[in-house]
Design an enzyme around this catalytic site. Sequence first.
Site, PDB file in Angstrom:
ATOM      1  N   CYS A 129      28.858 111.385  39.196  1.00 30.35           N
ATOM      2  CA  CYS A 129      28.141 110.091  39.231  1.00 30.35           C
ATOM      3  C   CYS A 129      26.806 110.174  38.509  1.00 30.35           C
ATOM      4  CB  CYS A 129      27.963 109.628  40.669  1.00 30.35           C
ATOM      5  SG  CYS A 129      27.171 110.833  41.750  1.00 30.35           S
TER       6      CYS A 129
HETATM    7  N1  NAP Z   1      31.022 110.561  46.880  1.00 32.75           N
HETATM    8  C1  NAP Z   1      30.634 110.353  45.639  1.00 32.75           C
HETATM    9  O1  NAP Z   1      29.700 109.572  45.378  1.00 32.75           O
HETATM   10  C2  NAP Z   1      31.340 111.025  44.504  1.00 32.75           C
HETATM   11  C3  NAP Z   1      31.052 110.605  43.195  1.00 32.75           C
HETATM   12  C4  NAP Z   1      31.686 111.259  42.123  1.00 32.75           C
HETATM   13  C5  NAP Z   1      32.567 112.289  42.381  1.00 32.75           C
HETATM   14  N2  NAP Z   1      32.819 112.667  43.663  1.00 32.75           N
HETATM   15  C6  NAP Z   1      33.763 113.749  43.897  1.00 32.75           C
HETATM   16  O2  NAP Z   1      34.956 113.177  44.416  1.00 32.75           O
HETATM   17  C7  NAP Z   1      35.613 114.107  45.283  1.00 32.75           C
HETATM   18  C8  NAP Z   1      35.849 113.434  46.631  1.00 32.75           C
HETATM   19  O3  NAP Z   1      34.603 113.019  47.117  1.00 32.75           O
HETATM   20  P1  NAP Z   1      34.415 112.160  48.446  1.00 32.75           P
HETATM   21  O4  NAP Z   1      32.986 111.787  48.495  1.00 32.75           O
HETATM   22  O5  NAP Z   1      35.465 111.104  48.533  1.00 32.75           O
HETATM   23  O6  NAP Z   1      34.694 113.330  49.524  1.00 32.75           O
HETATM   24  P2  NAP Z   1      35.065 113.196  51.046  1.00 32.75           P
HETATM   25  O7  NAP Z   1      34.620 111.832  51.502  1.00 32.75           O
HETATM   26  O8  NAP Z   1      34.481 114.386  51.715  1.00 32.75           O
HETATM   27  O9  NAP Z   1      36.674 113.263  51.022  1.00 32.75           O
HETATM   28  C9  NAP Z   1      37.365 114.454  50.787  1.00 32.75           C
HETATM   29  C10 NAP Z   1      38.867 114.196  50.817  1.00 32.75           C
HETATM   30  O10 NAP Z   1      39.496 115.404  50.498  1.00 32.75           O
HETATM   31  C11 NAP Z   1      40.437 115.776  51.545  1.00 32.75           C
HETATM   32  N3  NAP Z   1      40.400 117.236  51.661  1.00 32.75           N
HETATM   33  C12 NAP Z   1      41.395 118.061  51.272  1.00 32.75           C
HETATM   34  N4  NAP Z   1      41.061 119.332  51.372  1.00 32.75           N
HETATM   35  C13 NAP Z   1      39.817 119.347  51.879  1.00 32.75           C
HETATM   36  C14 NAP Z   1      38.932 120.388  52.233  1.00 32.75           C
HETATM   37  N5  NAP Z   1      39.253 121.682  52.058  1.00 32.75           N
HETATM   38  N6  NAP Z   1      37.721 120.041  52.738  1.00 32.75           N
HETATM   39  C15 NAP Z   1      37.373 118.743  52.906  1.00 32.75           C
HETATM   40  N7  NAP Z   1      38.184 117.703  52.548  1.00 32.75           N
HETATM   41  C16 NAP Z   1      39.394 118.014  52.050  1.00 32.75           C
HETATM   42  C17 NAP Z   1      39.980 114.981  52.756  1.00 32.75           C
HETATM   43  O11 NAP Z   1      41.060 114.538  53.551  1.00 32.75           O
HETATM   44  P3  NAP Z   1      41.887 115.302  54.630  1.00 32.75           P
HETATM   45  O12 NAP Z   1      40.994 116.385  55.113  1.00 32.75           O
HETATM   46  O13 NAP Z   1      42.250 114.305  55.674  1.00 32.75           O
HETATM   47  O14 NAP Z   1      43.107 115.802  53.893  1.00 32.75           O
HETATM   48  C18 NAP Z   1      39.395 113.725  52.138  1.00 32.75           C
HETATM   49  O15 NAP Z   1      40.431 112.790  51.903  1.00 32.75           O
HETATM   50  C19 NAP Z   1      34.656 115.326  45.363  1.00 32.75           C
HETATM   51  O16 NAP Z   1      35.058 116.305  44.446  1.00 32.75           O
HETATM   52  C20 NAP Z   1      33.316 114.760  44.935  1.00 32.75           C
HETATM   53  O17 NAP Z   1      32.457 115.732  44.378  1.00 32.75           O
HETATM   54  C21 NAP Z   1      32.229 112.050  44.735  1.00 32.75           C
END
Ligand code: NAP
Length: 308
Positions: A129
């Site tokens: 982002c």
């Molecule tokens: N948040 C932002 O603003 C943003 C912006 C750009 C990029 N990103 C990137 O997008 C990706 C997802 O971000 P997010 O903010 O959506 O993350 P999040 O809210 O923490 O979600 C993580 C997802 O991954 C799954 N998961 C599978 N293996 C995991 C593990 N070992 N530990 C934790 N979760 C696990 C979780 O679901 P289950 O555990 O139920 O399977 C959940 O669906 C990341 O790589 C992040 O760096 C995020």
Amino acid sequence: MPVKKIGIIGGRGFVGAELIEILNDHPNLELEFASSSSNAGNAIPGTDLTFIDVQPEDIKQFPQLDGLILALPNGQAAKWVQAVDQAGLDLCILDISADFRFDAGWVYGLPEINRQLLHGARRISNPGCYATAAQLALFPIRDMLAGPANIFGVSGFSGAGATPNPKNDPEHLKDNLIPYSLIDHIHEREISHQLGQPVHFSPHVASFFRGISLTIHLNFSAPINSEALRNKFEEFYQDHPLISVSETIPEVKQVVHSPTARIGGFHVDETGRHGVIIVVLDNLLKGAASQAIQNLELALGTGQSKRN
Ligand SMILES: NC(=O)c1ccc[n+]([C@@H]2O[C@H](COP(=O)([O-])OP(=O)(O)OC[C@H]3O[C@@H](n4cnc5c(N)ncnc54)[C@H](OP(=O)(O)O)[C@@H]3O)[C@@H](O)[C@H]2O)c1
């Protein structure tokens, strides 16, 4: 135009939720499944589907997929790519984590900068982002810079994901502003790598939920004034409806829940050698989910939606 089928791995995260919402409303892309191990069996909002627990070895059960989005924490993507390759599936993998952003074998998906590389792409790494915002602000002027740009960034706490940690703990964030990773943040490396020149980046997390704001200090190799600087951006983004350029300082509130980025507040001092610009976007949309959909639309040739 045939509808393309999309699977999401990591559907319960903040980014996963935004992806689902966009796909529910998309004319040419359809959600085939969304995985979550912790939410398996629960309804997926806005659909007739439930979250399912999918492991890499299960991916061969989905030969109908056109695209697979990995919305997982860093370090998780490679096993999914390997499973798709082993299953011999011909689909487009889009990874939202940082795992392939430095891999020359993957297309780096910043459509306003490298749109032509995305047509037909089969492996896309979605920019971070902050990296998206900084590059939108720096690419149009990168040949005019003398020395590293200095980027001060503030993010809402959704940038730290839904999995509990100190940077998304409401108690810790209340009445607070938290600087972190002030040297060598992964987005600092990503921006420098893509731009081909060093930058300095200081990220902070604040108590609002979504949106990021970057204040960028610049030194110019030749004098320029504010109007000429703004004109550069207006010209560069004239064919890109998601990027708006304004004389005034853009604010986070203007872009939340929107797939757009705003660049503005072009101030240059009397010497013409030192200037400041501001860029804002929604970290969960242009910084993640809506940019992912822009990239998939280009890769799968579904035509452009309002998000492209
Ligand atoms: N948040 C932002 O603003 C943003 C912006 C750009 C990029 N990103 C990137 O997008 C990706 C997802 O971000 P997010 O903010 O959506 O993350 P999040 O809210 O923490 O979600 C993580 C997802 O991954 C799954 N998961 C599978 N293996 C995991 C593990 N070992 N530990 C934790 N979760 C696990 C979780 O679901 P289950 O555990 O139920 O399977 C959940 O669906 C990341 O790589 C992040 O760096 C995020």
